[in-house]
Write an enzyme that holds these catalytic residues in place. Structure first.
Site, short mmCIF file in Angstrom:
data_model
loop_
_atom_site.label_atom_id
_atom_site.label_comp_id
_atom_site.label_asym_id
_atom_site.label_seq_id
_atom_site.Cartn_x
_atom_site.Cartn_y
_atom_site.Cartn_z
N ARG A 1 -22.94 -12.13 -9.86
CA ARG A 1 -21.52 -11.75 -9.94
C ARG A 1 -20.76 -12.64 -10.91
O ARG A 1 -19.74 -12.26 -11.47
CB ARG A 1 -20.86 -11.86 -8.55
CG ARG A 1 -21.36 -10.85 -7.54
CD ARG A 1 -20.45 -10.86 -6.31
NE ARG A 1 -21.04 -10.19 -5.16
CZ ARG A 1 -20.98 -8.88 -4.92
NH1 ARG A 1 -20.37 -8.09 -5.76
NH2 ARG A 1 -21.51 -8.36 -3.84
N ASP B 1 -19.09 5.21 -9.14
CA ASP B 1 -20.41 5.80 -9.35
C ASP B 1 -20.36 7.26 -8.86
O ASP B 1 -20.06 8.16 -9.63
CB ASP B 1 -21.43 4.95 -8.58
CG ASP B 1 -22.86 5.34 -8.83
OD1 ASP B 1 -23.11 6.11 -9.77
OD2 ASP B 1 -23.76 4.87 -8.10
N GLU C 1 -11.03 -0.73 -8.45
CA GLU C 1 -12.49 -0.76 -8.19
C GLU C 1 -13.20 -1.46 -9.33
O GLU C 1 -12.68 -1.52 -10.45
CB GLU C 1 -13.01 0.69 -8.13
CG GLU C 1 -13.28 1.21 -6.74
CD GLU C 1 -14.65 0.83 -6.19
OE1 GLU C 1 -15.10 -0.33 -6.41
OE2 GLU C 1 -15.26 1.68 -5.55
N ASP C 2 -14.40 -1.97 -9.07
CA ASP C 2 -15.24 -2.49 -10.15
C ASP C 2 -15.92 -1.36 -10.90
O ASP C 2 -15.90 -1.29 -12.12
CB ASP C 2 -16.28 -3.49 -9.60
CG ASP C 2 -17.08 -2.93 -8.42
OD1 ASP C 2 -16.78 -1.81 -7.95
OD2 ASP C 2 -18.00 -3.63 -7.95
P1 5GP Z 1 -19.47 5.02 -5.27
O1 5GP Z 1 -18.84 5.03 -3.92
O2 5GP Z 1 -18.54 5.41 -6.39
O3 5GP Z 1 -20.74 5.83 -5.30
O4 5GP Z 1 -20.02 3.57 -5.52
C1 5GP Z 1 -19.20 2.52 -5.80
C2 5GP Z 1 -19.86 1.22 -5.43
O5 5GP Z 1 -21.28 1.24 -5.63
C3 5GP Z 1 -19.34 0.11 -6.32
O6 5GP Z 1 -18.16 -0.47 -5.79
C4 5GP Z 1 -20.53 -0.84 -6.36
O7 5GP Z 1 -20.46 -1.70 -5.24
C5 5GP Z 1 -21.74 0.04 -6.21
N1 5GP Z 1 -22.35 0.34 -7.53
C6 5GP Z 1 -22.43 1.53 -8.15
N2 5GP Z 1 -23.07 1.43 -9.33
C7 5GP Z 1 -23.41 0.13 -9.48
C8 5GP Z 1 -24.08 -0.61 -10.52
O8 5GP Z 1 -24.50 -0.11 -11.57
N3 5GP Z 1 -24.22 -1.95 -10.30
C9 5GP Z 1 -23.78 -2.57 -9.18
N4 5GP Z 1 -23.98 -3.87 -9.08
N5 5GP Z 1 -23.15 -1.91 -8.18
C10 5GP Z 1 -22.96 -0.56 -8.33
#
Ligand code: 5GP
Length: 170
Positions: free
Chosen positions: A160, A98, A94-95
């Site tokens: 990006r 969150d 994953e990048d």
């Molecule tokens: P999760 O499912 O863990 O809540 O969210 C993961 C996804 O939310 C990441 O793959 C990304 O696409 C997006 N995301 C969460 N935080 C950020 C952030 O600070 N910046 C960006 N650009 N995307 C985020």
């Protein structure tokens, strides 16, 4: 619009080398299927696999999550992998983690396909927002609860391509 550097290109490069060494050590020369989560992980995963010495197979998986108040806490697969992971070592990349929803759901989905092992890697983790706790095996950086861009991460489809992680200040 101002973008403040949060994690420099040099710091990212050296951390990725460390993560690649750690992954290589853990798999001891065995084959690894690296699965990158679209879109954000494309740059991280490209740099990571080029630092790895393990024999690597690679594919992308696309996922989108719906997190509004109507959320069922589920994700939709927008692109599935073609590679058969049954009996294989998998590293899901994953990048940013969150709430943890995306990575935890993908972990469950891929586990159903009976890999030999599955490990989770993310460049960034925001522990403040964790709602779906997952155990991350390879973590680049733990960060504050700020919206970050660059190095694969976007704001409304842009930025990006930045070679560093930045904080977008409008
Ligand atoms: P999760 O499912 O863990 O809540 O969210 C993961 C996804 O939310 C990441 O793959 C990304 O696409 C997006 N995301 C969460 N935080 C950020 C952030 O600070 N910046 C960006 N650009 N995307 C985020």
């Amino acid at each position: 619009m101002a973008i403040e550097t949060y994690i420099s290109q040099e710091k990212i490069e050296s951390r990725i080398k460390e993560l690649a060494r750690q992954i290589d050590q853990d798999f001891g020369g065995e084959e690894v299927v690296v699965v990158g989560v679209l879109n954000g992980a494309f740059i991280f995963v490209a740099d990571l696999i080029r630092q790895m010495k393990s024999p690597v197979y690679f594919d992308f998986i696309g996922a989108s999550s719906y997190k509004g108040t109507e959320s069922t806490g589920k994700i939709t697969i927008t692109k599935d992998i073609k590679v058969d992971i049954k009996g294989k070592n998998v590293v899901l990349v994953e990048d940013i983690v969150d709430t943890g929803l995306t990575i935890s759901e993908l972990n469950v989905l891929l586990k159903e396909r009976e890999p030999k092992s599955i490990k989770l890697a993310t460049l960034l983790h925001k522990p403040a927002k964790t709602a779906h706790p997952v155990s991350i095996d390879y973590l680049g950086f733990e960060i504050e609860d700020k919206f970050v861009i660059g190095y694969g991460l976007d704001f409304d489809g842009r930025y990006r391509e930045l070679p560093y992680i930045g904080i977008y200040n409008g």
